[in-house]
Design a protein around this motif. Sequence first.
Motif, mmCIF file in Angstrom:
data_model
loop_
_atom_site.group_PDB
_atom_site.id
_atom_site.type_symbol
_atom_site.label_atom_id
_atom_site.label_comp_id
_atom_site.label_asym_id
_atom_site.label_seq_id
_atom_site.Cartn_x
_atom_site.Cartn_y
_atom_site.Cartn_z
ATOM 1 N N SER A 570 4.086 37.888 -9.386
ATOM 2 C CA SER A 570 3.826 39.241 -9.846
ATOM 3 C C SER A 570 4.968 39.708 -10.738
ATOM 4 O O SER A 570 6.129 39.389 -10.506
ATOM 5 N N SER A 571 4.611 40.484 -11.763
ATOM 6 C CA SER A 571 5.633 41.015 -12.657
ATOM 7 C C SER A 571 6.445 42.107 -11.996
ATOM 8 O O SER A 571 7.568 42.397 -12.381
ATOM 9 N N LYS A 572 5.872 42.719 -10.954
ATOM 10 C CA LYS A 572 6.558 43.787 -10.230
ATOM 11 C C LYS A 572 7.354 43.191 -9.082
ATOM 12 O O LYS A 572 6.796 42.457 -8.276
ATOM 13 N N PRO A 573 8.639 43.445 -9.000
ATOM 14 C CA PRO A 573 9.435 42.848 -7.914
ATOM 15 C C PRO A 573 8.985 43.377 -6.560
ATOM 16 O O PRO A 573 8.611 44.536 -6.414
ATOM 17 N N LEU A 574 9.033 42.479 -5.590
ATOM 18 C CA LEU A 574 8.622 42.825 -4.234
ATOM 19 C C LEU A 574 9.829 43.380 -3.476
ATOM 20 O O LEU A 574 10.862 42.740 -3.365
ATOM 21 N N THR A 575 9.690 44.608 -2.985
ATOM 22 C CA THR A 575 10.769 45.248 -2.243
ATOM 23 C C THR A 575 10.381 45.297 -0.776
ATOM 24 O O THR A 575 9.292 45.737 -0.414
ATOM 25 N N THR A 576 11.269 44.832 0.056
ATOM 26 C CA THR A 576 11.026 44.846 1.490
ATOM 27 C C THR A 576 12.157 45.588 2.185
ATOM 28 O O THR A 576 13.315 45.501 1.790
ATOM 29 N N LYS A 577 11.798 46.298 3.217
ATOM 30 C CA LYS A 577 12.778 47.041 4.001
ATOM 31 C C LYS A 577 13.356 46.129 5.075
ATOM 32 O O LYS A 577 12.613 45.497 5.821
ATOM 33 N N SER A 578 14.674 46.048 5.116
ATOM 34 C CA SER A 578 15.305 45.163 6.088
ATOM 35 C C SER A 578 15.007 45.652 7.503
ATOM 36 O O SER A 578 15.052 46.849 7.791
ATOM 37 N N SER A 579 14.683 44.722 8.369
ATOM 38 C CA SER A 579 14.345 45.083 9.741
ATOM 39 C C SER A 579 15.620 45.324 10.534
ATOM 40 O O SER A 579 16.685 44.791 10.231
ATOM 41 N N LYS A 580 15.486 46.136 11.572
ATOM 42 C CA LYS A 580 16.613 46.425 12.444
ATOM 43 C C LYS A 580 16.645 45.389 13.551
ATOM 44 O O LYS A 580 15.673 45.212 14.280
ATOM 45 N N GLU A 581 17.794 44.707 13.687
ATOM 46 C CA GLU A 581 17.924 43.626 14.646
ATOM 47 C C GLU A 581 18.554 44.064 15.957
ATOM 48 O O GLU A 581 18.678 43.260 16.875
ATOM 49 N N GLY A 582 18.940 45.329 16.053
ATOM 50 C CA GLY A 582 19.547 45.820 17.279
ATOM 51 C C GLY A 582 21.056 45.699 17.272
ATOM 52 O O GLY A 582 21.665 45.154 16.345
#
Length: 638
Positions: A570-582
């Motif tokens: 995809s031409s649009k970058p994929l942004t992901t929210k970092s998960s909380k590991e505790g």
Amino acid sequence: MRLYCTRLPAAILLLFAGCFHIAHLAAAFSSPTSCSLSHSCRHSGREFSRDVKIIICAQNGNVDDADEDDERDGLDDLIGKKLGINIGAELPALSPEEIEDIRIQAQATLDKAVDGRLADIEKLREEMEEDLSKSRKRMETASQLNVQFEKQNLMEKIDRLSDEFLNSNADFREGTKKAAAADQLAASSGRGVDWGSWGSVGGMDVVMGPSESVLLGSVAAARRLAALEGDDDLPIVAHDNRVLVVVDEKKSKGSDRVMERLKLLMQDAFDSEIIVDTYGPTGNIPIGGNNAQTALVFASSLNDRSSLENLLGRVLKRTAPVAGSAPGMPPSHVVIVSGLGTERTNKMPYSMQNLLGGKLDKLREIEQAIISISRSRIVGKQNPLDYTIVKFGDIASSDDKDASIDIRPGDVLDGEIGPNAAANVLLQALAYQPYARNSTLCSTGSLPEGETVEWNDKFVCLSGPELLRVDVGPGISSDDAILDPKYEQISQYVQEWAATFEGDRKGTGLTTPVLVRKSRKPASKFDGVVARSGMRILFQTTNTGDRYKSASEEKLEEKERSGGGTVKKSSKPLTTKSSKEGGVEVLVEKTTDGSIRVRARRCNLDHKTIVKEMSEGVIVKSLSRAIDAWVKAKGALS
């Protein structure tokens, strides 16, 4: 007399023996004669012919003398003679072949007779099975007809009861016909409120009460906010303060004493009247909860998880506006009263309580149901919902003289609780304590009427929740919190201790990589803390849990990285929210009474975080040993 015969069957020989006996008798009373006997017989499929000649001669050889004897009486010659025939001595012995042949034929005859009887028995069995099958079919047909008959009677009874119910509630149902369109007419904030909406000050939902609480959402906080905005005296606009209670006092033992005390406490705590609507689980609970701000449900009054889901499915619906009024608002907070031991069914005595009927398992399913419903609310489409799970032991008949109430996160306490103590815990969870929102707590002990408790300090353990609390004694300076040497020393000691977990993990006992950062949690008078510092030990991402990848997934990623894949980019970058590991946050606090304590609590987590209990245990155990060593060292120096 002589007999010549060979190879005659036993039956024929016996026949001839009889004939010989008769001939012998006849010879005794008649003149000598000769006869020739010829016969032909078939035996065992073999045909043979034999001539038997019997010659009887008078012993005296004189015919005339015989005639003279006949003239006398003819009986004197029979004296001393044997009239019978020894047929056995005259017959030759059978050969082994003939004996085997006779045995085979006898066995064949016997087998044929047995086979015939077996065939008759098998035929009789088949006839009996056929009769039994026909009888079973007749019984099934009769049973189906009976079921249809009973079903028809039941449906007629249900229809009759339904008609009676609908006719008796026709007026009540008129107000809820437009419930399906209510969500489109009212806006949603998309988050749970901090308190039950008891009233409003300047448009802010607050707790309506005389106490000058400094909590967010309280009357005092709203007034301070209004003062900053230039309007010091805003009138309090009170709404209908309403609590919806769902309880079956027969199933929930002691609930009547708790509710009686809770109603009195709410009337004393709030200026305006509190309306408490009480319904049974099977009662006619109104849609939308009759616009109650909070719903209180006793889990032991419900049958199972589906009962709670059906109940909340009705209570959490919004009702349409009537005659131009605002749309109805369902409860934004649900408090579930459950029992101790629901998370410890493998330990005594709770394993015995759960043995018959799975009582604790059903309560645990209800607890999980309210958590799932609260987290699955759709932002913007459904009203936000907070939950609180309060676990009590058996409700005592009264409270003891000594105030010994205890509150802990989760399910760790044992024992009973007094009705006044239980009512006070519920009041705090309903209206005053923010840490009770979206938390599970357990409580035991007693609280006599008139006794006061520092409730904020009791409920602060739900923040995180708390894993460890160690009191290290009073501070050196109670006037200046920041310049207290003891507080500064223990703070510096905790920072140095936490730094040992970062970098090389050898010797720490941790299997999870961590980052060590300073705590950003400020002091809070609500928590009873005038000074606070600390460190945060944050767990880092590892290829475990939901991040684990199989060999095929790793090969596919390697193929994509090497350019051999056919994945569309995809031409649009994929942004992901970092998960909380505790993680674990260690806080050094100086309280308002001048004492110093060290607390460890969970941090950096949400409802999707997988709790790393083993790593938490390693950190908490190490912290406990370190603080004990510090306290002993300070005691030795002093």
